[in-house]
Design a protein around this motif. Sequence first.
Motif, PDB file in Angstrom:
ATOM      1  N   PRO A 221       0.806  -1.220   0.000  1.00 33.26           N
ATOM      2  CA  PRO A 221       0.000   0.000   0.000  1.00 33.26           C
ATOM      3  C   PRO A 221       0.844   1.277   0.000  1.00 33.26           C
ATOM      4  N   PRO A 222       0.251   2.378  -0.424  1.00 31.51           N
ATOM      5  CA  PRO A 222       0.955   3.663  -0.381  1.00 31.51           C
ATOM      6  C   PRO A 222       1.273   4.074   1.051  1.00 31.51           C
ATOM      7  N   TYR A 239      -3.892  11.526  -0.621  1.00 30.85           N
ATOM      8  CA  TYR A 239      -3.253  11.891  -1.891  1.00 30.85           C
ATOM      9  C   TYR A 239      -4.194  12.759  -2.727  1.00 30.85           C
ATOM     10  N   GLY A 240      -5.462  12.436  -2.712  1.00 33.18           N
ATOM     11  CA  GLY A 240      -6.429  13.277  -3.402  1.00 33.18           C
ATOM     12  C   GLY A 240      -6.530  14.651  -2.772  1.00 33.18           C
ATOM     13  N   GLY A 356      -6.925   4.299 -13.644  1.00 31.70           N
ATOM     14  CA  GLY A 356      -5.688   4.717 -12.993  1.00 31.70           C
ATOM     15  C   GLY A 356      -4.473   4.013 -13.572  1.00 31.70           C
ATOM     16  N   HIS A 357      -3.334   4.282 -13.000  1.00 32.82           N
ATOM     17  CA  HIS A 357      -2.072   3.717 -13.466  1.00 32.82           C
ATOM     18  C   HIS A 357      -2.102   2.191 -13.366  1.00 32.82           C
ATOM     19  N   TYR A 374      -5.307   3.791  -5.668  1.00 36.02           N
ATOM     20  CA  TYR A 374      -5.607   5.212  -5.426  1.00 36.02           C
ATOM     21  C   TYR A 374      -6.999   5.589  -5.923  1.00 36.02           C
ATOM     22  N   CYS A 375      -7.885   4.617  -6.089  1.00 36.67           N
ATOM     23  CA  CYS A 375      -9.207   4.882  -6.660  1.00 36.67           C
ATOM     24  C   CYS A 375      -9.914   6.046  -5.954  1.00 36.67           C
ATOM     25  N   ALA A 376      -9.965   6.009  -4.638  1.00 32.38           N
ATOM     26  CA  ALA A 376     -10.676   7.053  -3.887  1.00 32.38           C
ATOM     27  C   ALA A 376     -10.002   8.411  -4.062  1.00 32.38           C
TER      28      ALA A 376
END
Length: 394
Positions: A221-222, A239-240, A356-357, A374-376
């Motif tokens: 995970p990030p 991140y968002g 996403g990527h 990172y969907c959200a």
Amino acid sequence: MSRPVPTTPNGPAPDTPVPFGQFIVKVHGRCNLACRYCYLYAGPDRTWRERPAAASPQVLERTAVRIAEHAARHGLRDLALVLHGGEPLLAGAGRLAAFARDVRERAGADRTVSVTVQTNGTLLTERRTATLARHAVRVGISLDGGRAAHNTQRTDHAGRPSWPAAARGARLLATRHPDAYAGILTVVDPRTDPVEMYESLLELRPPALDLLLPHANWTSPPPGLPAHRLADPGRPTPYGDWLTAVFDRWWRAGRRETRIRLFEECLALLLGLPGATESLGLDPLNAVVVETDGAIEQVDSLKSAYDTAAATGLDIFRHSFDDALRHPGIAARQAGPAALADGCLACPLLTVCGGGHYAHRYRSGQGFRHPSVYCADLDRLIRHAAAALAGAAA
């Protein structure tokens, strides 16, 4: 132990593959820095250990031949050549310039070859920069931010800070060779103040910024996002949130202080225009990598998933780039919606997010058919940008 190979999950790839237009060539496979978070040298992939430190003249010559061959076969008029590493300047500015010249000469006068070197900036001197500028090789710099405090994890192998040399290189470009200054690439770190970070980068006068999410996935995970919260619909979006804060500062400036590719592509996709970033949209990937030993590989970001994830088994001595287009992993990258999870296909943001990527969709043992980890965060950014567009139209 067997490893998952990226494949097209929902049927065959498009009948006509999209030819490669971006050729990322590893002219040097080692780095003079030892950044503590580096996914390439500190991540799961170990293939770099078995490769020569620098690409040989034979590898570079054959790569130039293969690029020209591919361009001629597909009638390409515009090509992008990215000189990469490791740290490509370890190969010498003269050698980079000579390779760029060889590719252009073999491609022919009727084709445009845009050449960029992506560097950490520490080896930029007036002489080297002048050599690159004279041969129309633009320079992109990778930094964590525009001040010393932002770059504490970017140290050399003896633990010494890289910031003084990197900052000197960036200012040299901005002051003496602005036409050769391609911009700055920086990875989002939600622990930093977003506006302060953005304004610190503006001090280095980049013509463009690339804001990249850290290469992470469902198995790794990030930073700052615990695994047990990743699929939670109400999870935090650090991140968002960081990106939307920078977006607002950039959007409300009243003038374009610099280009931010992620934001510009997001807005273009919201307006129904084509997108050209690996992180958003459904356009097929058209980039390919040549390693220092001549191996043809998929893009480096896949190496953050597992060891050998980018490998194809092909090389520029025995195979053409058309052979690479038929590789199942590359076909999957060009499959558009066919490579996406069912949840992505039902999402109203599909044409903008594009899932996403690709590397950020990976889950160990299950492959890449998942939404981005990172969907959200992408949902947060895209909806925020859409609201800004709607407000401007009103």
